[in-house]
Design a protein around this motif. Structure first.
Motif, PDB file in Angstrom:
ATOM      1  N   ALA A   9       0.924  -1.099  -0.044  1.00 19.31           N
ATOM      2  CA  ALA A   9       0.035  -0.062  -0.183  1.00 19.31           C
ATOM      3  C   ALA A   9       0.940   1.384  -0.023  1.00 19.31           C
ATOM      4  N   SER A  10       0.264   2.428  -0.542  1.00 14.67           N
ATOM      5  CA  SER A  10       0.950   3.596  -0.779  1.00 14.67           C
ATOM      6  C   SER A  10       0.070   4.431   0.305  1.00 14.67           C
ATOM      7  N   TYR A  11       0.627   5.519   0.886  1.00 14.44           N
ATOM      8  CA  TYR A  11      -0.137   6.482   1.760  1.00 14.44           C
ATOM      9  C   TYR A  11       0.141   8.085   0.984  1.00 14.44           C
ATOM     10  N   TYR A  12      -1.062   8.539   0.996  1.00 16.96           N
ATOM     11  CA  TYR A  12      -1.056  10.198   0.466  1.00 16.96           C
ATOM     12  C   TYR A  12      -1.870  10.977   1.424  1.00 16.96           C
ATOM     13  N   GLU A 193     -12.529   5.408   9.843  1.00 21.02           N
ATOM     14  CA  GLU A 193     -12.314   5.267   8.615  1.00 21.02           C
ATOM     15  C   GLU A 193     -13.273   5.128   7.421  1.00 21.02           C
ATOM     16  N   SER A 195     -13.835   3.586   3.412  1.00 23.46           N
ATOM     17  CA  SER A 195     -13.205   2.861   2.239  1.00 23.46           C
ATOM     18  C   SER A 195     -13.884   2.385   1.460  1.00 23.46           C
ATOM     19  N   THR A 221      -8.680   3.778   1.149  1.00 26.84           N
ATOM     20  CA  THR A 221      -9.152   4.145   2.405  1.00 26.84           C
ATOM     21  C   THR A 221      -8.692   5.585   2.974  1.00 26.84           C
ATOM     22  N   ASN A 223      -8.677   7.924   6.495  1.00 27.96           N
ATOM     23  CA  ASN A 223      -8.924   8.103   8.046  1.00 27.96           C
ATOM     24  C   ASN A 223      -9.576   9.274   8.238  1.00 27.96           C
ATOM     25  N   LEU A 227      -5.388  10.951   6.195  1.00 27.25           N
ATOM     26  CA  LEU A 227      -4.493  10.021   5.365  1.00 27.25           C
ATOM     27  C   LEU A 227      -5.131   8.977   4.455  1.00 27.25           C
ATOM     28  N   SER A 229      -4.948   5.938   1.905  1.00 30.19           N
ATOM     29  CA  SER A 229      -4.128   4.469   1.721  1.00 30.19           C
ATOM     30  C   SER A 229      -4.722   3.944   0.539  1.00 30.19           C
ATOM     31  N   LYS A 231      -4.109   0.788  -1.913  1.00 32.53           N
ATOM     32  CA  LYS A 231      -3.595  -0.676  -1.934  1.00 32.53           C
ATOM     33  C   LYS A 231      -4.159  -1.230  -3.221  1.00 32.53           C
ATOM     34  N   ASP A 233      -0.464   0.420  -5.305  1.00 31.47           N
ATOM     35  CA  ASP A 233      -0.275   1.965  -5.695  1.00 31.47           C
ATOM     36  C   ASP A 233      -0.607   2.249  -7.257  1.00 31.47           C
TER      37      ASP A 233
END
Length: 541
Positions: A9-12, A193, A195, A221, A223, A227, A229, A231, A233
């Protein structure tokens, strides 16, 4: 072509609302892992006489055609199984089911997506492939109870009786137990969160689709902290993600994820920056209004600010009753105070009580704010620390004023709370007439300059002599002080993390105090030796 991993997963983070998020998904069937050609013969012939042109293959153009779809945040797309399920009104029980029933009827004939669809946050779905929480995360009893409580609220199922005929309590039980998917979804509701899942229906055309034919392509997702997420990417190269179905054919599909949100124009970007700037300014003004404007700014570099919050607590063992105290703060030229501050004052008149120790309680507060400003204080140090002088005066019912005592104390050089007992003395006239005048009509010898109690102002000579002044010991005054010190030196010391000594070492006060303590200690030792010598002489004679 390289195959990418789908479990990373990547977070942005983004200042834009999440509703503006758009994801382009491209799904394409590559081939089957086991290719079994099908033969159709118009006439039965021996195996060695089969012609190649009689082999019927599937239409490659139809099978390998890529499906592309742009999906927004919480945008609901229905698969064939959901379309058939929600089309029947008898399957709809909740409000959400009836809403899906209306949407399915409106888009059933105009549905453009064939294999791609989505699950939103309100759907009863849990990702079983990437859900390994049951083995890695310990669920506390409190979390289990919260999950059961939410299950009872959301399940909307009838429950058994709370008590039997005899009035004994029984455990509540669901007549229709909730499914495993619902329990996993409800357990995730504990996390604040939202999703959504982008799915693919990879079922064969020769049978009805089931849940086992649905595969997760991407999960998004967000939260409560903003943030995001994703998954897996987004694809940044020519590589694609690959899925192998679990069916008997083991078909292989490849798909790509691309971020295709509409970029902001220059005008919209400038408008948003201007709006955010105004918002921050208003928020700063609101916070400033809550704090107020009475807080002072930190002192500049090279300046020491000292705040003194004190209280004249009590006085005891004075000769006459009905006493009050006159106090003042003495500063040298290097020390400064605000123009509006008062560095002197009087207490109220307090009547002494007690037979052995005549005690007068005041509880009189005072407050000083002083600053030390000197360009070369690092080399020279503090020439003289501030002093607090007190003058105790009695006033009886006949308005007869008498000086009861003088005293002083240095302002504590260490920050914190200090309790100081100031011993006082008063001048005594050499003749008896002055003492009689003090008793009958009031009045007594007094000092023209109160600094004469300590070190008279203007006496810069090498020797200080008070010979000829007759005094008598008087009572004591108890003073409490809370001292606060503020300087950029403390910030520099914290940043540098070096042992550069205390602030008083820099200002020179600590060395002066240490030298004074040594002198007083030596004097006490000499005095004790003198007393011991006198005792021995008295014993001899």
């Amino acid at each position: 072509m390289e195959n990418l991993q789908r479990n990373i997963a990547s977070y942005y983070r983004s200042k834009d609302p999440i509703r503006n998020l758009k994801i382009r998904v491209t799904l394409k069937k590559v081939t089957a892992a086991s290719v079994v050609p099908t033969f159709a013969h118009e006439n039965k012939k021996p195996s060695d006489q089969i012609e190649m042109q009689t082999i019927k293959k599937e239409d490659e153009k139809t099978e390998n055609k890529a499906e592309e779809c742009v999906i927004g945040w919480q945008e609901k797309l229905y698969c064939k199984r959901e379309t058939d399920y929600y089309a029947d009104s008898e399957n709809c029980n909740s409000v959400l089911d009836h809403l899906y029933h209306k949407e399915v009827l409106s888009v059933r004939n105009s549905r453009t997506n064939k294999r791609l669809f989505s699950y939103v946050d309100h759907d009863n779905f849990a990702d079983d492939e990437n859900n390994d929480d049951d083995e890695t995360i310990y669920v506390t009893p409190v979390a289990k109870r919260i999950s059961n409580l939410r299950r009872r609220r959301l399940a909307n199922k009838s429950m058994g009786d709370r008590a039997d005929k005899d009035g004994n309590k029984v455990a509540l039980q669901f007549k229709n137990p909730i499914s495993d998917d619902s329990s996993r979804t409800l357990s995730k509701l504990i996390v604040p969160e939202q999703s959504m899942f982008i799915m693919a229906d990879l079922s064969n055309d020769d049978r009805e689709p089931t849940k086992e034919d649905e595969y997760v392509l991407c999960s998004v997702t967000i939260n409560s902290n903003g943030l995001i997420s994703i998954k897996p990417d987004f694809n940044t190269s020519n590589s694609s993600y690959r899925i192998v179905t679990k069916s008997e054919y083991q078909e292989v599909y490849e798909y790509r994820l691309e971020h295709c949100s509409k970029p902001m124009s220059k005008v919209e970007e400038d408008r948003e920056k201007k709006a955010l700037k105004e918002l921050y300014q208003r928020h700063g003004a609101y916070q400033a209004s809550l704090i107020g404007t009475e807080f002072a700014t930190p002192p500049p570099s090279g300046t020491l600010r000292v705040n003194i919050f004190g209280e004249i607590n009590m006085a005891k063992n004075f000769e006459y009753n009905d006493i009050y105290i006159h106090y003042c703060l003495y500063l040298t030229t290097e020390w400064k105070t605000r123009d509006s501050d008062v560095i002197a004052g009087f207490t109220q008149i307090s009547k002494c009580k007690g037979d052995k120790e005549k005690t007068a309680h005041f509880g009189h507060p005072f407050e000083f704010e002083i600053t030390y400003e000197k360009a070369n204080f690092n080399q020279v140090g503090v020439s003289e620390w501030p002093q607090l002088f007190i003058e105790v005066v009695s006033c009886d019912s006949w308005q007869r004023y008498r000086i009861e005592g003088y005293g002083y104390t240095l302002i504590p050089q260490a920050p914190g709370m200090h309790k100081i007992e100031i011993q006082t003395w008063r001048p005594v006239a050499p003749d008896l007439v002055s003492e009689m005048r003090r008793f009958f009509i009031g009045g007594a010898p007094e000092l023209n300059d109160i600094t004469y109690v300590s070190h008279p102002a203007g006496s810069d000579g090498p020797c200080l002599s008070k010979y000829g002044l007759k005094t008598a010991s008087s009572g004591s005054v108890t003073v409490k002080m809370n001292v606060l010190q503020q300087s950029q030196f403390f910030v520099d010391k914290t940043k540098s993390r070096k042992k550069v000594g205390t602030l008083l070492d820099k200002l020179g006060g600590e060395e002066t105090q240490a030298a004074l303590a040594k002198v007083i200690d030596a004097f006490q030792k000499a005095r004790n030796r003198l007393k011991a010598a006198r005792g021995e002489l008295d014993g001899i004679y």
